[in-house]
Scaffold this motif. Structure first.
Motif, PDB file in Angstrom:
ATOM      1  N   VAL A   6    -102.640 -14.186   5.006  1.00 10.82           N
ATOM      2  CA  VAL A   6    -101.698 -13.357   5.756  1.00 10.82           C
ATOM      3  C   VAL A   6    -101.475 -12.080   4.960  1.00 10.82           C
ATOM      4  CG1 VAL A   6     -99.359 -13.176   6.686  1.00 10.82           C
ATOM      5  CG2 VAL A   6    -100.544 -15.385   6.715  1.00 10.82           C
ATOM      6  N   TRP A  52     -97.506 -16.910  -2.604  1.00  5.53           N
ATOM      7  CA  TRP A  52     -96.909 -15.661  -2.152  1.00  5.53           C
ATOM      8  C   TRP A  52     -97.230 -14.583  -3.171  1.00  5.53           C
ATOM      9  CZ3 TRP A  52     -94.108 -13.810   1.938  1.00  5.53           C
ATOM     10  CH2 TRP A  52     -93.397 -12.631   1.748  1.00  5.53           C
ATOM     11  N   ILE A  89    -100.257 -15.541   1.155  1.00  8.79           N
ATOM     12  CA  ILE A  89     -99.449 -14.560   1.892  1.00  8.79           C
ATOM     13  C   ILE A  89     -99.198 -13.392   0.956  1.00  8.79           C
ATOM     14  CG2 ILE A  89     -97.299 -14.123   3.128  1.00  8.79           C
ATOM     15  CD1 ILE A  89     -97.136 -17.254   3.430  1.00  8.79           C
ATOM     16  N   ASN A 108     -97.359  -9.735   0.560  1.00 10.86           N
ATOM     17  CA  ASN A 108     -96.327  -8.856   1.094  1.00 10.86           C
ATOM     18  C   ASN A 108     -96.750  -7.410   0.863  1.00 10.86           C
ATOM     19  OD1 ASN A 108     -93.948  -8.002   2.214  1.00 10.86           O
ATOM     20  ND2 ASN A 108     -92.776  -8.229   0.343  1.00 10.86           N
TER      21      ASN A 108
END
Length: 92
Positions: free
Chosen positions: A71, A30, A53, A55
Motif C-alpha cells: 500500500v 508500516w 504500508i 505513508n
C-alpha cells in the motif's frame, strides 16, 4: 498504525530492513514516509504473505518479488531494467 504492525521508520536500506522484519516474524510493516526499494529481494511467501504500508510515495527499482500486499499512500513507480523478473503475487 495497526497494533500488530512494526514501524520501521525511514531507512536507506529498506529491502534489508523489510527482510529482517519478515525474518523476525513481522507480517505487517508500516513505513512512516516515502520508501525506495532497489534490490533483488523476495518478501513474503504464498503461504505466509507480507503487508507493507508506506505513508508516502513508493519507488521500486529492480526485480522485487512480493507475496502479499503493498500500500502506497502516495505515488507509486516501478521500473526494472535488470532483465530479471519482477512480480507481485497479491495486491498493490
Amino acid at each position: 498504525m495497526h497494533g500488530g504492525s512494526r514501524d520501521i521508520g525511514e531507512f536507506a536500506a529498506f529491502a534489508a530492513t523489510l527482510a529482517d522484519a519478515y525474518a523476525a516474524g513481522q507480517r505487517m510493516v508500516w513505513v512512516d514516509g516515502p520508501m525506495t526499494l532497489s534490490s533483488n529481494q523476495t518478501l513474503g511467501s504464498a503461504t505466509d504473505p507480507m503487508v507493507v504500508i508506506a505513508n508516502g510515495a513508493v519507488t521500486l527499482t529492480g526485480p522485487l518479488q512480493l507475496n502479499g500486499m503493498l500500500v502506497a499512500l502516495g505515488d507509486l513507480g516501478w521500473t526494472n531494467n535488470s532483465g530479471m523478473p519482477s512480480r507481485v503475487q497479491g495486491m498493490v
